[in-house]
Motif scaffolding. Sequence first.
Motif, short mmCIF file in Angstrom:
data_model
loop_
_atom_site.label_atom_id
_atom_site.label_comp_id
_atom_site.label_asym_id
_atom_site.label_seq_id
_atom_site.Cartn_x
_atom_site.Cartn_y
_atom_site.Cartn_z
N MET A 1 0.92 -1.38 -0.05
CA MET A 1 0.05 0.00 0.04
C MET A 1 1.00 1.22 0.17
SD MET A 1 -2.45 1.17 3.17
CE MET A 1 -2.94 -0.35 3.40
N PRO A 2 0.90 2.14 -0.92
CA PRO A 2 1.55 3.41 -1.06
C PRO A 2 1.22 4.32 0.29
CG PRO A 2 0.61 2.93 -2.94
CD PRO A 2 -0.03 1.98 -2.14
N LEU A 3 2.19 4.87 0.70
CA LEU A 3 1.95 5.79 1.75
C LEU A 3 2.38 7.11 1.43
CD1 LEU A 3 3.92 4.28 4.95
CD2 LEU A 3 1.48 4.64 4.54
N CYS A 4 1.37 8.31 1.65
CA CYS A 4 1.85 9.68 1.19
C CYS A 4 1.89 10.54 2.57
CB CYS A 4 0.54 10.25 0.26
SG CYS A 4 0.18 9.44 -1.18
N ALA A 5 2.89 11.42 2.36
CA ALA A 5 2.82 12.40 3.34
C ALA A 5 2.50 13.92 2.97
CB ALA A 5 4.45 12.36 4.27
N GLY A 6 1.69 14.41 3.61
CA GLY A 6 1.44 15.86 3.21
C GLY A 6 0.24 16.00 2.46
N ARG A 7 -0.22 17.16 2.36
CA ARG A 7 -1.70 17.32 1.85
C ARG A 7 -1.81 17.42 0.27
NH1 ARG A 7 -4.11 21.66 5.83
NH2 ARG A 7 -5.13 22.30 3.98
N ALA A 8 -0.63 17.86 -0.20
CA ALA A 8 -0.56 18.07 -1.68
C ALA A 8 -0.95 16.64 -2.36
CB ALA A 8 0.81 18.19 -2.26
N PRO B 1 -5.22 1.23 -2.64
CA PRO B 1 -5.47 1.80 -1.44
C PRO B 1 -4.42 2.76 -1.21
CG PRO B 1 -5.34 -0.49 -0.63
CD PRO B 1 -5.09 -0.55 -2.20
N PHE B 2 -4.64 3.78 -0.71
CA PHE B 2 -3.58 4.63 -0.24
C PHE B 2 -3.86 5.34 1.35
CE2 PHE B 2 -3.17 5.12 -4.71
CZ PHE B 2 -1.94 5.48 -4.81
N VAL B 3 -2.80 5.42 1.79
CA VAL B 3 -3.01 6.02 3.34
C VAL B 3 -2.08 7.24 3.40
CG1 VAL B 3 -2.30 5.58 5.62
CG2 VAL B 3 -3.50 3.65 4.32
N GLY B 4 -2.59 8.26 3.74
CA GLY B 4 -1.81 9.33 4.10
C GLY B 4 -1.30 9.66 5.62
N LEU B 5 -0.14 9.74 6.06
CA LEU B 5 0.04 10.18 7.21
C LEU B 5 0.48 11.50 7.28
CD1 LEU B 5 1.64 6.84 8.19
CD2 LEU B 5 -0.73 7.62 8.82
N ARG B 6 -0.05 12.59 8.14
CA ARG B 6 0.12 14.06 8.38
C ARG B 6 0.92 13.97 9.76
NH1 ARG B 6 -1.04 19.16 5.58
NH2 ARG B 6 0.14 20.48 7.02
N PHE C 1 -4.62 10.53 7.90
CA PHE C 1 -4.74 10.66 9.28
C PHE C 1 -3.62 11.44 9.84
CE2 PHE C 1 -5.53 6.42 7.75
CZ PHE C 1 -6.89 6.18 8.41
N PHE C 2 -3.97 12.36 10.93
CA PHE C 2 -2.81 13.17 11.60
C PHE C 2 -2.14 12.06 12.64
CE2 PHE C 2 -5.74 16.68 10.72
CZ PHE C 2 -4.82 17.38 10.28
N VAL C 3 -0.95 12.22 12.98
CA VAL C 3 -0.16 11.52 13.85
C VAL C 3 0.51 12.55 14.78
CG1 VAL C 3 1.63 9.90 14.20
CG2 VAL C 3 0.12 9.66 12.11
N ALA C 4 0.13 12.43 15.98
CA ALA C 4 0.84 13.33 17.11
C ALA C 4 0.79 12.66 18.38
CB ALA C 4 -0.16 14.84 17.17
N ALA C 5 1.59 13.33 19.24
CA ALA C 5 1.51 12.92 20.54
C ALA C 5 0.16 13.18 21.24
CB ALA C 5 2.75 13.64 21.46
N ALA C 6 0.05 12.33 22.43
CA ALA C 6 -1.35 12.68 23.27
C ALA C 6 -1.53 13.84 23.82
CB ALA C 6 -1.51 11.60 24.21
N ASP C 7 -0.22 14.79 23.94
CA ASP C 7 -0.09 15.93 24.80
C ASP C 7 0.66 16.88 24.05
OD1 ASP C 7 2.34 14.68 24.64
OD2 ASP C 7 2.86 15.14 26.80
#
Length: 140
Positions: free
Chosen positions: A1-8, A23-28, A82-88
């Motif tokens: 499955m290709p991964l994309c980073a960024g909104r472009a 299918p594609f999964v984008g991780l921001r 998807f957004f990927v961030a810490a919990a805090d």
Amino acid sequence: MPLCAGRAHVPLAAQFSRWSGIPFVGLRYASIMQEHDYQRFPSFWDDFSIRRWDLWSYVDARDVAQATRLALEADTTGSENFFVAAADTCMPTSSAELMAKVFPDVPIRKELGEHESLISVDKAHTVLGYEPRHSWRTHI
């Protein structure tokens, strides 16, 4: 499955997925930090505006690895992002106080935890099973 980073890539990935069925999964990712980077966090604390551009968010590199692995293993269709961030946040000040002082005109739509991230990872949690595990608070 290709991964994309960024909104472009979002519209292109969605169109390509519709056309090809792949299918594609984008991780921001929020600002990616390693353990040694946490020593810089106190330099942000006196001026709330320094990190307002990203809502005081960050993500530990180990959590980036977890999210990336989960995305590669995910059984998704179409193009999911998807957004990927810490919990805090990276601040000792409460999230509610940060918002009130820096963005007073922005409505808060839910009750915030004391230092809860202002970047929601709820979709990554629900769809991928992502759980941020690492925080600067255990290192400083």
